[in-house]
Design a protein around this motif. Structure first.
Motif, mmCIF file in Angstrom:
data_model
loop_
_atom_site.group_PDB
_atom_site.id
_atom_site.type_symbol
_atom_site.label_atom_id
_atom_site.label_comp_id
_atom_site.label_asym_id
_atom_site.label_seq_id
_atom_site.Cartn_x
_atom_site.Cartn_y
_atom_site.Cartn_z
ATOM 1 N N ASP A 244 0.932 -0.915 -0.383
ATOM 2 C CA ASP A 244 -0.138 -0.172 0.467
ATOM 3 C C ASP A 244 0.786 0.608 -0.173
ATOM 4 O O ASP A 244 0.297 2.217 -0.289
ATOM 5 N N ASP A 245 1.917 1.396 0.338
ATOM 6 C CA ASP A 245 2.693 2.318 0.460
ATOM 7 C C ASP A 245 3.290 2.868 -0.675
ATOM 8 O O ASP A 245 4.158 3.905 -1.051
ATOM 9 N N ASP A 246 3.214 2.050 -1.107
ATOM 10 C CA ASP A 246 3.942 1.702 -3.219
ATOM 11 C C ASP A 246 4.777 2.251 -3.296
ATOM 12 O O ASP A 246 5.859 3.130 -4.395
ATOM 13 N N LEU A 247 5.988 1.539 -2.158
ATOM 14 C CA LEU A 247 7.157 1.232 -2.762
ATOM 15 C C LEU A 247 8.022 0.826 -3.402
ATOM 16 O O LEU A 247 7.500 -0.534 -2.864
ATOM 17 N N VAL A 248 8.726 0.737 -3.925
ATOM 18 C CA VAL A 248 9.523 -0.724 -4.683
ATOM 19 C C VAL A 248 11.109 -0.512 -4.141
ATOM 20 O O VAL A 248 11.694 0.519 -4.950
ATOM 21 N N ILE A 249 11.170 -1.824 -4.162
ATOM 22 C CA ILE A 249 12.318 -2.096 -3.594
ATOM 23 C C ILE A 249 13.632 -2.431 -3.924
ATOM 24 O O ILE A 249 13.255 -3.849 -3.943
ATOM 25 N N MET A 250 14.487 -1.968 -4.613
ATOM 26 C CA MET A 250 15.344 -3.359 -5.372
ATOM 27 C C MET A 250 16.726 -3.091 -4.573
ATOM 28 O O MET A 250 17.808 -1.834 -4.503
ATOM 29 N N SER A 251 17.765 -4.510 -4.223
ATOM 30 C CA SER A 251 19.038 -4.526 -4.028
ATOM 31 C C SER A 251 18.981 -5.630 -4.317
ATOM 32 O O SER A 251 19.045 -6.583 -5.239
ATOM 33 N N ARG A 252 20.969 -5.306 -4.814
ATOM 34 C CA ARG A 252 22.336 -6.504 -4.499
ATOM 35 C C ARG A 252 23.015 -6.228 -3.990
ATOM 36 O O ARG A 252 23.871 -5.745 -3.874
ATOM 37 N N LYS A 253 23.025 -7.469 -3.571
ATOM 38 C CA LYS A 253 24.341 -8.033 -2.785
ATOM 39 C C LYS A 253 25.022 -8.037 -3.630
ATOM 40 O O LYS A 253 24.848 -9.547 -4.049
ATOM 41 N N ILE A 254 26.695 -8.386 -3.155
ATOM 42 C CA ILE A 254 28.352 -9.217 -3.814
ATOM 43 C C ILE A 254 28.890 -9.647 -2.913
ATOM 44 O O ILE A 254 29.193 -9.025 -2.347
ATOM 45 N N SER B 146 25.910 -13.100 -6.403
ATOM 46 C CA SER B 146 25.553 -11.984 -6.378
ATOM 47 C C SER B 146 23.815 -11.912 -5.810
ATOM 48 O O SER B 146 23.500 -13.325 -6.662
ATOM 49 N N ILE B 147 23.457 -10.915 -5.148
ATOM 50 C CA ILE B 147 22.068 -11.443 -5.061
ATOM 51 C C ILE B 147 21.257 -10.492 -4.832
ATOM 52 O O ILE B 147 21.189 -9.432 -4.498
ATOM 53 N N ALA B 148 20.200 -10.816 -6.185
ATOM 54 C CA ALA B 148 19.281 -9.460 -6.470
ATOM 55 C C ALA B 148 17.856 -9.820 -5.924
ATOM 56 O O ALA B 148 17.141 -10.735 -6.440
ATOM 57 N N ARG B 149 17.590 -8.268 -4.879
ATOM 58 C CA ARG B 149 15.789 -8.428 -4.810
ATOM 59 C C ARG B 149 14.893 -7.152 -4.604
ATOM 60 O O ARG B 149 15.711 -5.844 -5.207
ATOM 61 N N ILE B 150 13.933 -7.445 -5.421
ATOM 62 C CA ILE B 150 12.229 -6.826 -5.240
ATOM 63 C C ILE B 150 11.898 -7.088 -4.639
ATOM 64 O O ILE B 150 10.869 -7.837 -4.461
ATOM 65 N N ASN B 151 11.940 -6.172 -3.155
ATOM 66 C CA ASN B 151 10.468 -5.732 -2.236
ATOM 67 C C ASN B 151 10.926 -7.500 -1.333
ATOM 68 O O ASN B 151 9.847 -8.097 -1.293
ATOM 69 N N VAL C 189 14.677 -12.223 -7.210
ATOM 70 C CA VAL C 189 14.971 -12.281 -8.965
ATOM 71 C C VAL C 189 16.106 -12.607 -9.723
ATOM 72 O O VAL C 189 17.202 -12.389 -9.225
ATOM 73 N N ASN C 190 15.507 -12.369 -10.694
ATOM 74 C CA ASN C 190 16.835 -12.533 -11.598
ATOM 75 C C ASN C 190 17.324 -11.286 -12.077
ATOM 76 O O ASN C 190 16.999 -10.703 -12.642
ATOM 77 N N ALA C 191 18.590 -11.399 -13.223
ATOM 78 C CA ALA C 191 19.353 -10.458 -13.947
ATOM 79 C C ALA C 191 18.242 -9.947 -14.576
ATOM 80 O O ALA C 191 17.535 -8.831 -15.023
ATOM 81 N N SER C 192 17.237 -10.571 -15.445
ATOM 82 C CA SER C 192 16.298 -10.134 -16.526
ATOM 83 C C SER C 192 15.208 -9.564 -16.097
ATOM 84 O O SER C 192 14.850 -8.340 -16.553
ATOM 85 N N LEU C 193 14.539 -9.896 -14.818
ATOM 86 C CA LEU C 193 13.498 -9.690 -14.237
ATOM 87 C C LEU C 193 13.814 -7.978 -13.561
ATOM 88 O O LEU C 193 12.896 -6.880 -14.073
ATOM 89 N N MET C 194 15.137 -7.757 -12.916
ATOM 90 C CA MET C 194 15.456 -6.810 -12.318
ATOM 91 C C MET C 194 15.674 -5.651 -13.435
ATOM 92 O O MET C 194 14.767 -4.289 -13.002
ATOM 93 N N LYS C 195 16.225 -5.934 -15.017
ATOM 94 C CA LYS C 195 16.234 -4.740 -15.632
ATOM 95 C C LYS C 195 14.887 -4.185 -16.424
ATOM 96 O O LYS C 195 15.045 -3.656 -16.719
ATOM 97 N N LYS C 196 13.431 -5.426 -16.330
ATOM 98 C CA LYS C 196 12.445 -5.446 -17.016
ATOM 99 C C LYS C 196 11.741 -4.559 -16.365
ATOM 100 O O LYS C 196 11.213 -3.485 -16.501
ATOM 101 N N ALA C 197 12.729 -4.131 -14.753
ATOM 102 C CA ALA C 197 11.513 -3.570 -13.543
ATOM 103 C C ALA C 197 12.309 -2.233 -13.813
ATOM 104 O O ALA C 197 11.701 -1.346 -13.439
ATOM 105 N N ALA C 198 14.112 -1.968 -13.625
ATOM 106 C CA ALA C 198 14.472 -1.019 -13.605
ATOM 107 C C ALA C 198 13.850 0.111 -15.073
ATOM 108 O O ALA C 198 13.287 1.022 -15.304
ATOM 109 N N SER C 199 13.568 -0.780 -16.346
ATOM 110 C CA SER C 199 13.239 0.057 -17.586
ATOM 111 C C SER C 199 11.613 0.734 -17.228
ATOM 112 O O SER C 199 12.049 1.973 -17.561
ATOM 113 N N VAL C 200 11.140 0.273 -16.340
ATOM 114 C CA VAL C 200 9.624 1.129 -16.166
ATOM 115 C C VAL C 200 9.760 2.141 -15.399
ATOM 116 O O VAL C 200 9.208 3.307 -15.095
#
Length: 563
Positions: free
Chosen positions: A88-98, A103-108, A112-123
């Motif tokens: 409900d807070d309308d936040l999208v939190i994208m993180s990357r740990k190396i 590396s581990i990528a997370r959204i909220n 997630v995989n790198a492909s989904l990370m890039k698709k979300a970033a393009s928005v």
């Protein structure tokens, strides 16, 4: 909008948190302070390649976290279509740990995989550095830029072209896979005839496989089941003395004399009667089950043979009876084509020509819309580039059509033609512009596209390469105009651009005997004056320089107030 960036143990950054705001966010700093590292960390968080040695010396892991805020329903829908849950807070939190080369990528919070990370970033964000500009403005990408500018007007025609092209490719594939050799056609015809007969002669019924398998299992275990069922039936209601039915019957007879004495005894009598009836029902069911066990060896052999046949057909034509019949339909259709091969190929060629004409018609409609949009984009781009101090600019967008070169994008080739000096011939953009000029052309394009491009945050790295003086002022003004409609984040070394900041951040490098660190902080109070003074004069800041910086800030505030 990008709300914040948190970086930990990345190269020279031990720990830094930057909170960005609306409008124009400017980052400045000494040469070597690590300005590009801040943008690089954003790219890393969004799925960029992690270079070796990126983790701060002495540490075993590095993390970057970006927090975005969604501002409208369209952004929310685009993120949700990627199967990303938004609270409900309308936040999208994208993180990357190396760590340890991985590396581990997370959204909220979800991996997630790198492909989904890039698709979300393009928005959510669009990053422009000098290394990206030639690629984005390469000839192969210009048609897509024109289509973005055309917006909704081009969506349906472009979709029609893509659909028609896909159908045409399907027909081409069918033509290319067609068998033309007579001997091969005969062999294929014989095989299909045999396979069709094999399936049809089996006469399979829907669900028959499950029934036959169940019946076979029953027959296979019949002896053991018969012995067990017979013993159970004997214990419940058999002829021997003392079966369950006799004992319960005696109990029922004894208790019947206590009827209507009390509620408690009536309840007991009722429950015993239920048990008596239940034993009778179970005995009947066991009797039925025993009768099912009554079969001959011949019947067992027939059942086993039927099951073998069904499994044989499944191994050849499909895992289920439904799939077997789907295979039958496909083979029957192919056999018809072979039996009337000349008619089939003639029909296929006719369909190909008809679809090709449909694709040409759809491409003509699309081309017309593009050419109309090109005239508008050409005019707006020329005005935007003149605003960025391109004097005597010549600019033309050419949409050239070749109806024999049909693609999923139509038959148009788009060229951006430019002349930077009066009297010079128009030349392709990629053959003429330098790095600094490309930066300004890109800024002009982003400004023109701002009303049709719905990406909420734009980042510009090296936007000021090769410019100074009045040109720098023009770039600053254009960035400010653009930031009224989008959040803009830019790295610069020019005071003219820095003065336009709505939020000014400085990137600083500090050292002691043991280590060096890079940090980021937002300037407050009189600090912007001091930073602009440093940008204007270098190490020696005089009162005259400070006054110049104050005048630049005053001019910038007046310009922003006029927007």
């Amino acid at each position: 909008m990008l709300i914040s960036e948190k970086v930990r143990n990345l190269a020279l950054i031990r720990e830094a948190e930057t909170e960005f705001g609306e409008g124009l966010n400017i980052l400045t700093g000494e040469t070597g302070a690590g300005k590009s590292l801040v943008i690089g960390s954003v790219e890393l968080a969004l799925g960029g390649k992690a270079k070796s040695g990126i983790i701060r010396q002495g540490e075993d892991e590095a993390t970057v976290e970006l927090v975005f805020s969604l501002s409208d329903d369209e952004e929310r829908e685009k993120i949700r279509t990627l199967d990303i849950e938004v609270e409900d807070d309308d936040l999208v939190i994208m993180s990357r740990k190396i760590k340890d080369g991985r590396s581990i990528a997370r959204i909220n919070g979800e991996s997630v995989n790198a492909s989904l990370m890039k698709k979300a970033a393009s928005v959510l964000i669009d990053i422009h550095g000098q290394r990206d500009q030639m690629g984005l403005l390469a000839k192969k990408n210009l048609c897509a830029i024109l289509d973005r500018y055309a917006g909704d007007a081009v969506k349906e025609p472009l979709s029609d072209v893509k659909d028609s092209h896909a159908r045409l490719r399907d027909i081409e594939d069918e033509l290319s896979s067609d068998i033309s050799d007579p001997d091969e056609l005969r062999r294929r015809q014989d095989l299909l005839s045999f396979e069709i007969s094999e399936i049809e002669d089996a006469g399979l019924a829907d669900g028959e496989d499950e029934k036959v398998e169940e019946r076979y299992s029953l027959m296979k275990n019949a002896r053991k089941m018969t012995e067990s069922l017979s013993e159970a039936l004997s214990a419940l209601s058999g002829s021997q003395e003392g079966n369950a039915s006799d004992y319960v019957g005696r109990a029922s007879a004894v208790l019947s004399g206590m009827s209507d004495i009390s509620e408690k005894t009536d309840s007991i009598i009722g429950r015993v009667s239920e048990i008596e009836a239940l034993i009778g029902d179970i005995s009947v069911e066991i009797g039925d089950a025993l009768r099912d066990m009554d079969f001959s060896e011949e019947e067992f052999a027939e059942c086993e043979a039927r099951l073998d046949l069904i499994n044989h057909l499944k191994s050849k034509y499909g895992r289920t009876i439904e799939e077997i019949y789907a295979s039958l339909d496909k083979k029957s259709e192919e056999l018809k084509k072979i039996e009337d091969h000349d008619g089939y190929t003639a029909g296929l060629k006719k369909r190909y020509e008809e679809e090709k004409e449909k694709l040409k018609d759809a491409s003509r409609i699309l081309s017309g819309i593009r050419k109309k949009a090109a005239k508008k984009l050409e005019k707006n781009m020329k005005e935007a580039m003149e605003d960025l101090n391109f004097e005597n600019i010549g600019f033309e967008i050419r949409v050239e059509s070749d109806e024999e070169n049909l693609t999923s994008n139509g038959f148009d080739t788009v060229s951006f033609m430019i002349s930077l000096n009066k009297g010079e011939e128009l030349m392709p953009l990629e053959d003429v512009a330098s790095g600094g000029e490309l930066s300004r052309i890109m800024l002009a394009l982003k400004t023109v596209l701002a009303d049709t491009d719905d990406i909420p945050t734009l980042i510009f790295d090296e936007i000021d390469t090769g410019i100074s003086g009045r040109t720098a002022e023009k770039v600053a003004e254009k960035l400010s105009v653009l930031s009224r409609r989008r959040q803009v984040i830019a790295i610069t070394h020019l005071p003219q651009i820095a003065a336009m900041a709505d939020h000014h951040f400085v990137i600083e490098k500090t050292s002691d005997d043991q280590s060096t660190e890079t940090g980021v902080r937002e300037l407050k109070g009189d600090e912007p004056v001091e930073e602009l003074s440093r940008l204007l004069s270098g190490s020696e800041v005089t009162e005259a320089v400070r006054q110049n910086a104050k005048e630049m800030l005053s001019f910038a505030e007046s310009f922003k107030a006029s927007l």
